[in-house]
Design a protein around this motif. Structure first.
Motif, PDB file in Angstrom:
ATOM      1  N   SER A  38      37.489  37.841  33.033  1.00 19.07           N
ATOM      2  CA  SER A  38      37.025  39.207  33.242  1.00 19.07           C
ATOM      3  C   SER A  38      36.994  39.565  34.717  1.00 19.07           C
ATOM      4  CB  SER A  38      35.618  39.377  32.642  1.00 19.07           C
ATOM      5  OG  SER A  38      34.706  38.475  33.252  1.00 19.07           O
ATOM      6  N   ASP A  39      37.299  38.610  35.591  1.00 20.41           N
ATOM      7  CA  ASP A  39      37.300  38.921  37.017  1.00 20.41           C
ATOM      8  C   ASP A  39      38.696  39.356  37.442  1.00 20.41           C
ATOM      9  OD1 ASP A  39      38.860  36.655  37.280  1.00 20.41           O
ATOM     10  OD2 ASP A  39      37.244  35.400  38.049  1.00 20.41           O
ATOM     11  N   ASN A  40      38.892  39.535  38.728  1.00 17.18           N
ATOM     12  CA  ASN A  40      40.168  40.037  39.228  1.00 17.18           C
ATOM     13  C   ASN A  40      41.020  38.955  39.876  1.00 17.18           C
ATOM     14  OD1 ASN A  40      39.683  42.768  38.493  1.00 17.18           O
ATOM     15  ND2 ASN A  40      38.283  42.958  40.227  1.00 17.18           N
ATOM     16  N   THR A  41      40.668  37.692  39.690  1.00 13.95           N
ATOM     17  CA  THR A  41      41.455  36.616  40.266  1.00 13.95           C
ATOM     18  C   THR A  41      42.676  36.366  39.393  1.00 13.95           C
ATOM     19  OG1 THR A  41      39.415  35.594  41.064  1.00 13.95           O
ATOM     20  CG2 THR A  41      41.402  34.245  41.085  1.00 13.95           C
ATOM     21  N   PRO A  42      43.880  36.557  39.931  1.00 12.59           N
ATOM     22  CA  PRO A  42      45.081  36.418  39.097  1.00 12.59           C
ATOM     23  C   PRO A  42      45.258  35.040  38.468  1.00 12.59           C
ATOM     24  CG  PRO A  42      45.588  37.608  41.109  1.00 12.59           C
ATOM     25  CD  PRO A  42      44.203  37.059  41.265  1.00 12.59           C
ATOM     26  N   TYR A  43      44.908  33.970  39.220  1.00 15.53           N
ATOM     27  CA  TYR A  43      45.175  32.626  38.711  1.00 15.53           C
ATOM     28  C   TYR A  43      43.963  31.721  38.875  1.00 15.53           C
ATOM     29  CZ  TYR A  43      49.922  34.345  38.969  1.00 15.53           C
ATOM     30  OH  TYR A  43      51.040  35.112  38.802  1.00 15.53           O
ATOM     31  N   THR A  44      43.732  30.912  37.843  1.00 13.74           N
ATOM     32  CA  THR A  44      42.707  29.879  37.903  1.00 13.74           C
ATOM     33  C   THR A  44      43.379  28.530  37.691  1.00 13.74           C
ATOM     34  OG1 THR A  44      40.971  31.339  37.071  1.00 13.74           O
ATOM     35  CG2 THR A  44      40.590  28.966  36.888  1.00 13.74           C
ATOM     36  N   TYR A  45      43.123  27.608  38.602  1.00 18.00           N
ATOM     37  CA  TYR A  45      43.657  26.248  38.513  1.00 18.00           C
ATOM     38  C   TYR A  45      42.511  25.338  38.086  1.00 18.00           C
ATOM     39  CZ  TYR A  45      47.838  27.864  40.970  1.00 18.00           C
ATOM     40  OH  TYR A  45      48.989  28.535  41.320  1.00 18.00           O
TER      41      TYR A  45
END
Length: 249
Positions: A38-45
Motif C-alpha cells: 500500500s506504500d509507494n515503494t516500487p520494489y521490496t527486496y
C-alpha cells in the motif's frame, strides 16, 4: 518468459510492507501485511535467512551496497524461524528455499524473481521490471489468463476479439487485459522478450496463461473463437471435457 517460471512463482501471492532494514540486527520490528503493498515503494527486496552466517552477511552487504541510496526500493529481512512471521513464511514456502534467498517484489505484489544463496548487484537491478511486466506477472501469479495488447497509439481501441473474450462468462473471472504503448521505451525490453512486434499499424496481442505459457501472438483481427480454441489446444481452457472449445480443437 523464463522469469514467469521461477519454481516458487505461483505460491508467492503476498507482499511485505516493512520499514527499511539497514542491518540484520535492526531494533525496529518487521511489519508485514499479507496483501498487496500500500506504500509507494516500487520494489521490496525480501531477504530470507536462517542464521546470520557468512553467506547471509554477504548477501545483505550486496543488497545494502546496491540499494541503500535508491528511493525506489527497500530491503527487509525475515528470519525463517521467527514465530511472528510464520504466515508470510508459509506464503513464500520459505522453509524449502535454500538459505539465504532474496525475493524481489514489485509494488503491485508481483514476484519479479527469486535469487537463492547468492546474488550480484547487476542481478538485483535487472530484477526491476516495467509496469506492464509487473501487471502481467501479478495476473499470471493470480492464476489468470493475460491478453497483452501492444497499441500503436493512445487512441487505439482494444480489439473486438479480446473484448469478447474478456466479457465471456466462462473466461471473464480469470482474464486480465493489459494495455501498453507499443513504442514506449520503458516497455521495449519486455515486448522484445515476448517477441511482440512494435512496428505494426494496428494492435498486436500476446496471449499468456499461467504459470507462463505463451498461447500465441495475434493481430487486431483475431476472433474470439480463435483465442478460445488456441487456449483449449494448449490445455489451458478448463477441466470440462464437454466444453465447446475443447470439441473444436
Amino acid at each position: 518468459m523464463k522469469r514467469y517460471q521461477q519454481p516458487f512463482a505461483m505460491i508467492l501471492a503476498a507482499i511485505v510492507t516493512a520499514l527499511s532494514c539497514p542491518s540484520l540486527n535492526a531494533a525496529n520490528p518487521l511489519q508485514t501485511k499479507l496483501q498487496a503493498k500500500s506504500d509507494n515503494t516500487p520494489y521490496t527486496y525480501v531477504l530470507f535467512y536462517r542464521s546470520n552466517d557468512a553467506a547471509t552477511q554477504k548477501m545483505n552487504d550486496v543488497l545494502q551496497e546496491t540499494l541503500s541510496q535508491r528511493d525506489d526500493s527497500e530491503v527487509v529481512a525475515v528470519k525463517i524461524d521467527d514465530p511472528a512471521q510464520q504466515a508470510l513464511i508459509k506464503k513464500f514456502d520459505a522453509t524449502r528455499l535454500p538459505m539465504p534467498t532474496v525475493a524481489v517484489l514489485a509494488s503491485n505484489g508481483a514476484v519479479c524473481t527469486v535469487f537463492p544463496q547468492r546474488v550480484s548487484s547487476s542481478q538485483l537491478l535487472a530484477a526491476m521490471v516495467s509496469p506492464a511486466q509487473a501487471r502481467c506477472l501479478k495476473a499470471l501469479q493470480d492464476e489468470k489468463l493475460v491478453l497483452l495488447c501492444a497499441q500503436p497509439s493512445e487512441s487505439a481501441s482494444i480489439p473486438l476479439g479480446v473484448r469478447q473474450f474478456q466479457s465471456d462468462a466462462q473466461f471473464a473471472p480469470r482474464t486480465e487485459v493489459v494495455t501498453v504503448q507499443a513504442r514506449d521505451p520503458q516497455e521495449a525490453k519486455f515486448l522484445n522478450q515476448l517477441r511482440v512486434r512494435t512496428d505494426q499499424p494496428s494492435t498486436m496481442i500476446a496471449f499468456m496463461a499461467p504459470p507462463g505459457v505463451m498461447i500465441g501472438h495475434f493481430n487486431s483481427t483475431v476472433a474470439f473463437d480463435t483465442l478460445a480454441q488456441k487456449l483449449a489446444a494448449a490445455g489451458k481452457c478448463c477441466d470440462d471435457e464437454n466444453c465447446k472449445h475443447h470439441k473444436k480443437k
